[in-house]
Design a protein around this motif. Structure first.
Motif, PDB file in Angstrom:
ATOM      1  N   GLY A 209       0.825  -1.189   0.000  1.00  0.00           N
ATOM      2  CA  GLY A 209       0.000   0.000   0.000  1.00  0.00           C
ATOM      3  C   GLY A 209       0.865   1.247   0.000  1.00  0.00           C
ATOM      4  O   GLY A 209       2.100   1.179   0.095  1.00  0.00           O
ATOM      5  N   ALA A 210       0.219   2.400  -0.082  1.00  0.00           N
ATOM      6  CA  ALA A 210       0.951   3.666  -0.160  1.00  0.00           C
ATOM      7  C   ALA A 210       1.820   3.910   1.065  1.00  0.00           C
ATOM      8  O   ALA A 210       2.827   4.630   0.991  1.00  0.00           O
ATOM      9  CB  ALA A 210      -0.032   4.818  -0.346  1.00  0.00           C
ATOM     10  N   ASP A 211       1.443   3.330   2.198  1.00  0.00           N
ATOM     11  CA  ASP A 211       2.208   3.520   3.435  1.00  0.00           C
ATOM     12  C   ASP A 211       3.242   2.423   3.639  1.00  0.00           C
ATOM     13  O   ASP A 211       3.831   2.303   4.715  1.00  0.00           O
ATOM     14  CB  ASP A 211       1.272   3.573   4.640  1.00  0.00           C
ATOM     15  N   GLY A 212       3.496   1.630   2.603  1.00  0.00           N
ATOM     16  CA  GLY A 212       4.437   0.531   2.712  1.00  0.00           C
ATOM     17  C   GLY A 212       5.876   0.999   2.751  1.00  0.00           C
ATOM     18  O   GLY A 212       6.184   2.165   2.452  1.00  0.00           O
ATOM     19  N   PRO A 213       6.781   0.124   3.117  1.00  0.00           N
ATOM     20  CA  PRO A 213       8.193   0.478   3.238  1.00  0.00           C
ATOM     21  C   PRO A 213       8.867   0.644   1.882  1.00  0.00           C
ATOM     22  O   PRO A 213       8.377   0.150   0.859  1.00  0.00           O
ATOM     23  CB  PRO A 213       8.778  -0.714   3.993  1.00  0.00           C
ATOM     24  N   THR A 214       9.985   1.334   1.894  1.00  0.00           N
ATOM     25  CA  THR A 214      10.860   1.414   0.732  1.00  0.00           C
ATOM     26  C   THR A 214      12.287   1.397   1.250  1.00  0.00           C
ATOM     27  O   THR A 214      12.534   1.695   2.421  1.00  0.00           O
ATOM     28  CB  THR A 214      10.569   2.662  -0.127  1.00  0.00           C
ATOM     29  N   ALA A 215      13.239   0.999   0.387  1.00  0.00           N
ATOM     30  CA  ALA A 215      14.652   0.861   0.787  1.00  0.00           C
ATOM     31  C   ALA A 215      14.833  -0.233   1.827  1.00  0.00           C
ATOM     32  O   ALA A 215      15.712  -0.143   2.681  1.00  0.00           O
ATOM     33  CB  ALA A 215      15.212   2.178   1.304  1.00  0.00           C
ATOM     34  N   GLY A 216      14.018  -1.289   1.746  1.00  0.00           N
ATOM     35  CA  GLY A 216      14.108  -2.374   2.709  1.00  0.00           C
ATOM     36  C   GLY A 216      14.579  -3.671   2.083  1.00  0.00           C
ATOM     37  O   GLY A 216      14.638  -3.817   0.858  1.00  0.00           O
ATOM     38  N   PHE A 217      14.919  -4.617   2.950  1.00  0.00           N
ATOM     39  CA  PHE A 217      15.369  -5.959   2.560  1.00  0.00           C
ATOM     40  C   PHE A 217      14.556  -6.940   3.384  1.00  0.00           C
ATOM     41  O   PHE A 217      14.623  -6.935   4.616  1.00  0.00           O
ATOM     42  CB  PHE A 217      16.868  -6.091   2.839  1.00  0.00           C
ATOM     43  N   PHE A 218      13.768  -7.772   2.716  1.00  0.00           N
ATOM     44  CA  PHE A 218      12.782  -8.584   3.416  1.00  0.00           C
ATOM     45  C   PHE A 218      12.854 -10.059   3.037  1.00  0.00           C
ATOM     46  O   PHE A 218      13.106 -10.409   1.889  1.00  0.00           O
ATOM     47  CB  PHE A 218      11.370  -8.076   3.110  1.00  0.00           C
ATOM     48  N   GLY A 219      12.581 -10.899   4.020  1.00  0.00           N
ATOM     49  CA  GLY A 219      12.380 -12.315   3.819  1.00  0.00           C
ATOM     50  C   GLY A 219      10.946 -12.650   4.168  1.00  0.00           C
ATOM     51  O   GLY A 219      10.148 -11.759   4.487  1.00  0.00           O
ATOM     52  N   ALA A 220      10.623 -13.911   4.149  1.00  0.00           N
ATOM     53  CA  ALA A 220       9.252 -14.335   4.421  1.00  0.00           C
ATOM     54  C   ALA A 220       8.770 -13.909   5.799  1.00  0.00           C
ATOM     55  O   ALA A 220       7.593 -13.641   6.004  1.00  0.00           O
ATOM     56  CB  ALA A 220       9.144 -15.850   4.276  1.00  0.00           C
ATOM     57  N   ASP A 221       9.697 -13.824   6.761  1.00  0.00           N
ATOM     58  CA  ASP A 221       9.316 -13.502   8.136  1.00  0.00           C
ATOM     59  C   ASP A 221       9.497 -12.028   8.514  1.00  0.00           C
ATOM     60  O   ASP A 221       9.343 -11.662   9.668  1.00  0.00           O
ATOM     61  CB  ASP A 221      10.124 -14.372   9.108  1.00  0.00           C
ATOM     62  N   GLY A 222       9.853 -11.202   7.512  1.00  0.00           N
ATOM     63  CA  GLY A 222       9.999  -9.790   7.807  1.00  0.00           C
ATOM     64  C   GLY A 222      11.355  -9.239   7.402  1.00  0.00           C
ATOM     65  O   GLY A 222      12.073  -9.852   6.605  1.00  0.00           O
ATOM     66  N   PRO A 223      11.718  -8.074   7.957  1.00  0.00           N
ATOM     67  CA  PRO A 223      12.988  -7.421   7.577  1.00  0.00           C
ATOM     68  C   PRO A 223      14.200  -8.288   7.849  1.00  0.00           C
ATOM     69  O   PRO A 223      14.237  -9.024   8.829  1.00  0.00           O
ATOM     70  CB  PRO A 223      12.997  -6.154   8.445  1.00  0.00           C
ATOM     71  N   LEU A 224      15.178  -8.186   6.965  1.00  0.00           N
ATOM     72  CA  LEU A 224      16.445  -8.912   7.114  1.00  0.00           C
ATOM     73  C   LEU A 224      17.589  -7.926   7.367  1.00  0.00           C
ATOM     74  O   LEU A 224      17.529  -6.775   6.914  1.00  0.00           O
ATOM     75  CB  LEU A 224      16.744  -9.719   5.849  1.00  0.00           C
ATOM     76  N   PRO A 225      18.640  -8.362   8.035  1.00  0.00           N
ATOM     77  CA  PRO A 225      19.772  -7.467   8.275  1.00  0.00           C
ATOM     78  C   PRO A 225      20.606  -7.298   7.009  1.00  0.00           C
ATOM     79  O   PRO A 225      20.732  -8.229   6.211  1.00  0.00           O
ATOM     80  CB  PRO A 225      20.578  -8.199   9.358  1.00  0.00           C
ATOM     81  N   TRP A 226      21.139  -6.107   6.847  1.00  0.00           N
ATOM     82  CA  TRP A 226      21.992  -5.862   5.674  1.00  0.00           C
ATOM     83  C   TRP A 226      23.313  -6.581   5.820  1.00  0.00           C
ATOM     84  O   TRP A 226      23.947  -6.938   4.864  1.00  0.00           O
ATOM     85  CB  TRP A 226      22.251  -4.371   5.496  1.00  0.00           C
TER      86      TRP A 226
END
Length: 254
Positions: free
Chosen positions: A237-254
């Protein structure tokens, strides 16, 4: 002649099989028109025909991401046919050695790497993504909710791969595939930062160890399971994240 601008259009590179095809199937299931990007036109046409037989609005596009002229030609076709693009999934990628599993990755060890292999891997996995995004940007800007998803890998995480006691400790060092995905993650952030003001959300995803040709079908996840996180980020949606790194369970560490 342009088709209705209300119809959402998604392009997926490397979509004739594996995660790319599963992503196309799921986006089509959400009502999107899907463009099946494939280097081999016949394979792309076959995949698109099979999706259409299942009720999808699918079209094949011959797309070699390493050929700027071909990519520009594809962008022109999309403009003439649809007038815009809502979703771009950069899924096309190569491992270089043909395998990414630990037991078959000896030829990517940094100390003995063939630089031509490194160049070939980066040509597709990094430079190809730049080529495709830049060619499709004018079309994405015409969408009310443009989304770009770059298909990366857990192996691209410096945090995960540098932990000697972590889950990737058994993964052999790589000077080609793994660094290309780290570079792709960095590129994702830079595009996201540039395009944030335009409402274009750009994220990287790690589908997980999916059963595909690249690992001799040793993955424990199905392509459909791997595609789920791709689709989630492609339909933010419009309020979704950007510049992120994601796996099935959520954000991943860089």
């Amino acid at each position: 002649m342009n088709e209705s601008t209300t119809q959402q259009v998604a392009m997926i590179t490397g979509a004739n099989k594996g995660i790319g095809r599963a992503t196309a199937e799921q986006l089509a299931g959400l009502g999107m028109t899907v463009l099946i990007g494939a280097r081999d036109r016949q394979r792309g046409e076959k995949a698109a025909a099979e999706l259409r037989a299942a009720g999808a609005d699918a079209h094949a596009v011959a797309l070699d991401v390493t050929d700027p002229a071909v990519v520009r030609g594809t962008a022109k076709w999309v403009e003439e046919r649809f007038g815009h693009l809502d979703v771009l999934v950069n899924n096309a990628g190569i491992t270089g050695s043909g395998q990414v599993s630990p037991q078959d990755a000896h030829d990517q060890l940094p100390s003995g790497i063939d630089l031509d292999m490194v160049r070939a891997v980066f040509e597709t996995n990094v430079f190809g993504v730049i080529t495709v995004i830049n060619a499709m940007l004018p079309l994405l800007r015409r969408s009310p909710a443009p989304r770009v998803v770059n298909v990366s890998s857990h192996a691209g995480s410096l945090t995960l791969t540098s932990d000697p006691d972590g889950p990737f400790a058994a993964l052999l060092p790589s000077a080609a595939y793994t660094p290309s995905k780290t570079a792709l993650n960095a590129l994702t952030v830079q595009y996201a930062n540039e395009l944030r003001k335009d409402g274009i959300l750009v994220n990287a995803v790690a589908p997980g160890y999916v059963d595909t040709d690249s690992n001799n079908h040793t993955g424990h996840l199905t392509p459909a399971q791997g595609a789920a996180v791709v689709v989630r980020l492609a339909t933010l949606g419009a309020d979704g994240p950007t510049a992120g790194f994601f796996g099935a369970d959520g954000p991943l560490p860089w």
